[in-house]
Design an enzyme around this catalytic site. Structure first.
Site, PDB file in Angstrom:
ATOM      1  N   CYS A 182      -2.115  -3.793   7.309  1.00  0.00           N
ATOM      2  CA  CYS A 182      -1.698  -4.002   8.700  1.00  0.00           C
ATOM      3  C   CYS A 182      -2.043  -2.786   9.556  1.00  0.00           C
ATOM      4  O   CYS A 182      -2.082  -1.646   9.075  1.00  0.00           O
ATOM      5  CB  CYS A 182      -0.208  -4.312   8.775  1.00  0.00           C
ATOM      6  SG  CYS A 182       0.863  -2.979   8.203  1.00  0.00           S
ATOM      7  N   GLU A 240       0.829  -1.203   0.000  1.00  0.00           N
ATOM      8  CA  GLU A 240       0.000   0.000   0.000  1.00  0.00           C
ATOM      9  C   GLU A 240       0.873   1.267   0.000  1.00  0.00           C
ATOM     10  O   GLU A 240       0.602   2.232  -0.724  1.00  0.00           O
ATOM     11  CB  GLU A 240      -0.915   0.016   1.232  1.00  0.00           C
ATOM     12  CG  GLU A 240      -1.845  -1.184   1.311  1.00  0.00           C
ATOM     13  CD  GLU A 240      -1.266  -2.353   2.112  1.00  0.00           C
ATOM     14  OE1 GLU A 240      -2.030  -3.002   2.831  1.00  0.00           O
ATOM     15  OE2 GLU A 240      -0.045  -2.593   2.011  1.00  0.00           O
ATOM     16  N   ARG A 253      12.989 -24.338  -5.423  1.00  0.00           N
ATOM     17  CA  ARG A 253      13.891 -24.003  -4.322  1.00  0.00           C
ATOM     18  C   ARG A 253      13.863 -22.505  -4.029  1.00  0.00           C
ATOM     19  O   ARG A 253      13.802 -22.079  -2.875  1.00  0.00           O
ATOM     20  CB  ARG A 253      15.318 -24.436  -4.658  1.00  0.00           C
ATOM     21  CG  ARG A 253      15.558 -25.933  -4.626  1.00  0.00           C
ATOM     22  CD  ARG A 253      17.018 -26.239  -4.926  1.00  0.00           C
ATOM     23  NE  ARG A 253      17.342 -27.650  -4.734  1.00  0.00           N
ATOM     24  CZ  ARG A 253      18.575 -28.148  -4.785  1.00  0.00           C
ATOM     25  NH1 ARG A 253      19.601 -27.333  -5.042  1.00  0.00           N
ATOM     26  NH2 ARG A 253      18.795 -29.425  -4.596  1.00  0.00           N
ATOM     27  N   SER A 270      21.505 -42.172  -8.803  1.00  0.00           N
ATOM     28  CA  SER A 270      20.265 -41.542  -9.249  1.00  0.00           C
ATOM     29  C   SER A 270      20.492 -40.377 -10.209  1.00  0.00           C
ATOM     30  O   SER A 270      19.530 -39.751 -10.645  1.00  0.00           O
ATOM     31  CB  SER A 270      19.473 -41.032  -8.033  1.00  0.00           C
ATOM     32  OG  SER A 270      20.227 -40.059  -7.325  1.00  0.00           O
ATOM     33  N   CYS A 299       0.023   0.220   7.595  1.00  0.00           N
ATOM     34  CA  CYS A 299      -0.479   0.625   6.279  1.00  0.00           C
ATOM     35  C   CYS A 299      -1.842   1.301   6.383  1.00  0.00           C
ATOM     36  O   CYS A 299      -2.191   2.147   5.554  1.00  0.00           O
ATOM     37  CB  CYS A 299      -0.569  -0.588   5.361  1.00  0.00           C
ATOM     38  SG  CYS A 299       1.042  -1.287   4.998  1.00  0.00           S
TER      39      CYS A 299
END
Length: 356
Positions: free
Chosen positions: A68, A46, A177, A161, A77
Site C-alpha cells: 500500500c 511487509e 461461517r 430438516s 508499506c
C-alpha cells in the site's frame, strides 16, 4: 511466493475488512523474515516481516498483494520497504483498491527498486475473492451453502430438516461461517429456526455479521440473534417507524432499502453490504431467497452437501425458480470440486455465465 500465500492464509478468519496478505524476505538465497496481516489495525504483512530481521538491505520481498502507498489505520508499506533498503519486490497481484492500484508499484520503482508482478497471481486472487469483488464490482463475493438429500430435498414437506447431513459436514459449515464476513438469511428461515448465525469453532475468529432480509419487518423482538455479540442487521422495505424502533431497542440495526416488485432490491442489498465493508457473504436460507439470488446472478459459488438419504417428492427443493418453463431456461452450473465429508458428498459449483 507459495510460502507468502501460505502465510496469508493464517489471516483467513480474522483480517476483515482487509485483504489476506503474506510476505517473505529473502537475502543471499535464504529466507530471513516472514510476516502476515492478522487483523485490521495491526501491522501489514511487509511491516511484520521487516520486524523479524535486523538488516533487510539488498533483500527481495515476496508479497501476495501490491504494497500500500496510502495512510490508513497504519502507515504505507511502500515507505517501510524503501526505508529498509530492499532491492527487489516481487508481487503476486496488483491491489484492486482504487486508493492503491498501481501507485504502490510506481512508488517502489521511483525509489530505484526492481518490481516484478504476476507471480502465482491466480492463487493470490483466490485468497481474496471477496475483497477483489468489493473493490471492482461494488458488491461482496456471495457463497450459498445448501444441504440436501439424494433426491434434492432440503427438508420434509412439514419443514423438518434437522439433521439431513452428518456431524462432519456441519463442522465443515462452521469453518465456512468463520471465513465469511457476513451470514445472510431471509425472515422465513428466522421464523422457522430462530438461528444464531455465528461460527462455533475452536480457534480465533472475527465473528460474521448477521444479515436478515425482512421486507415487511416481521422479525420478532425475541429472536436470539439480537442478544448475541456482534452486529445483527435487518434490511427492509418497510417504513414502519414503530417496528423499526422496537427492533433497534432490542439490539438490531435496521436499514430501509429500495424495493423492486414489492420485495427488497437484491442488487441494492449487495451494494449496501459492500458499503458496510463486507467482503464475503455466506447465504444460509431457503428456496425463495436462494432462487431469487440465482435468478439475479448474484451467487458466485454454491457449496452443496448431499446426504445419502431420500426425503420424497413432497419435500422442499433447493431453489424457487418459477420462471423456468423450458429446458433452454435452466440454470447451468459448473462443478469445480467434489469430495466426501463424513458420510456426505460436498459439491462446490459455480453458475455458468451465458455467452453473449
Amino acid at each position: 511466493m507459495a510460502r507468502a500465500i501460505q502465510l496469508a492464509k493464517k489471516g483467513r478468519y480474522t483480517t476483515d475488512p482487509n485483504p489476506r496478505v503474506g510476505c517473505v524476505l529473502v537475502k543471499d538465497d535464504s529466507v530471513i523474515g516472514e510476516g502476515w496481516h492478522a487483523k485490521a489495525g495491526y501491522g501489514h504483512a511487509e511491516v511484520e516481516a521487516l520486524k523479524t530481521v535486523r538488516d533487510a538491505k539488498g533483500a527481495t520481498a515476496y508479497v501476495t498483494l501490491e504494497p500500500c502507498s496510502h495512510h490508513g489505520k497504519t502507515p504505507p508499506c511502500c515507505d517501510a520497504l524503501i526505508r529498509a533498503g530492499v532491492s527487489r519486490v516481487v508481487v503476486a497481484m496488483q491491489d484492486p483498491n482504487p486508493l492503491v492500484s498501481g501507485r504502490g508499484l510506481d512508488k517502489l520503482k521511483s525509489a530505484g527498486i526492481e518490481v516484478i508482478v504476476g507471480i502465482l497471481e491466480d492463487d493470490a486472487r483466490a485468497l481474496n475473492r471477496g475483497f477483489i469483488k468489493r473493490m471492482t464490482q461494488n458488491r461482496p463475493f456471495v457463497r450459498s451453502k445448501l444441504a440436501m438429500s439424494l433426491d434434492g430435498r432440503t427438508a420434509l414437506a412439514s419443514g423438518e430438516s434437522k439433521w439431513i447431513t452428518s456431524t462432519q459436514a456441519r463442522a465443515d459449515v462452521q469453518r465456512l461461517r468463520a471465513e465469511s464476513s457476513a451470514i445472510l438469511t431471509g425472515i422465513n428461515t428466522v421464523l422457522a429456526d430462530d438461528p444464531a448465525l455465528n461460527a462455533r469453532v475452536g480457534f480465533d475468529v472475527l465473528q460474521p455479521i448477521r444479515v436478515v432480509l425482512d421486507t415487511h419487518l416481521n422479525m420478532p423482538v425475541t429472536a436470539q440473534m439480537a442478544r448475541l455479540p456482534e452486529r445483527s442487521l435487518i434490511l427492509t422495505c418497510s417504513d414502519d417507524a414503530a417496528k423499526q424502533q422496537a427492533l433497534q431497542q432490542t439490539g438490531f440495526e435496521v436499514y430501509q432499502l429500495a424495493e423492486k416488485n414489492g420485495q427488497l432490491d437484491l442488487h441494492e442489498v449487495m451494494r449496501f453490504l459492500a458499503a458496510q465493508q463486507i467482503n464475503e457473504v455466506l447465504v444460509e436460507s431457503g428456496a425463495i431467497l436462494n432462487g431469487a439470488l440465482l435468478a439475479e446472478s448474484l451467487i458466485d459459488e454454491l457449496i452443496v452437501y448431499m446426504a445419502p438419504c431420500v426425503l420424497g417428492d413432497e419435500g422442499r427443493g433447493l431453489f424457487h425458480l418459477p420462471g423456468l418453463l423450458t429446458m433452454a431456461d435452466k440454470k447451468e452450473l459448473k462443478l469445480r470440486d467434489v469430495r466426501q465429508v463424513g458420510g456426505d458428498l460436498r459439491l462446490i459449483l459455480e453458475p455458468q455465465v451465458s455467452p453473449l
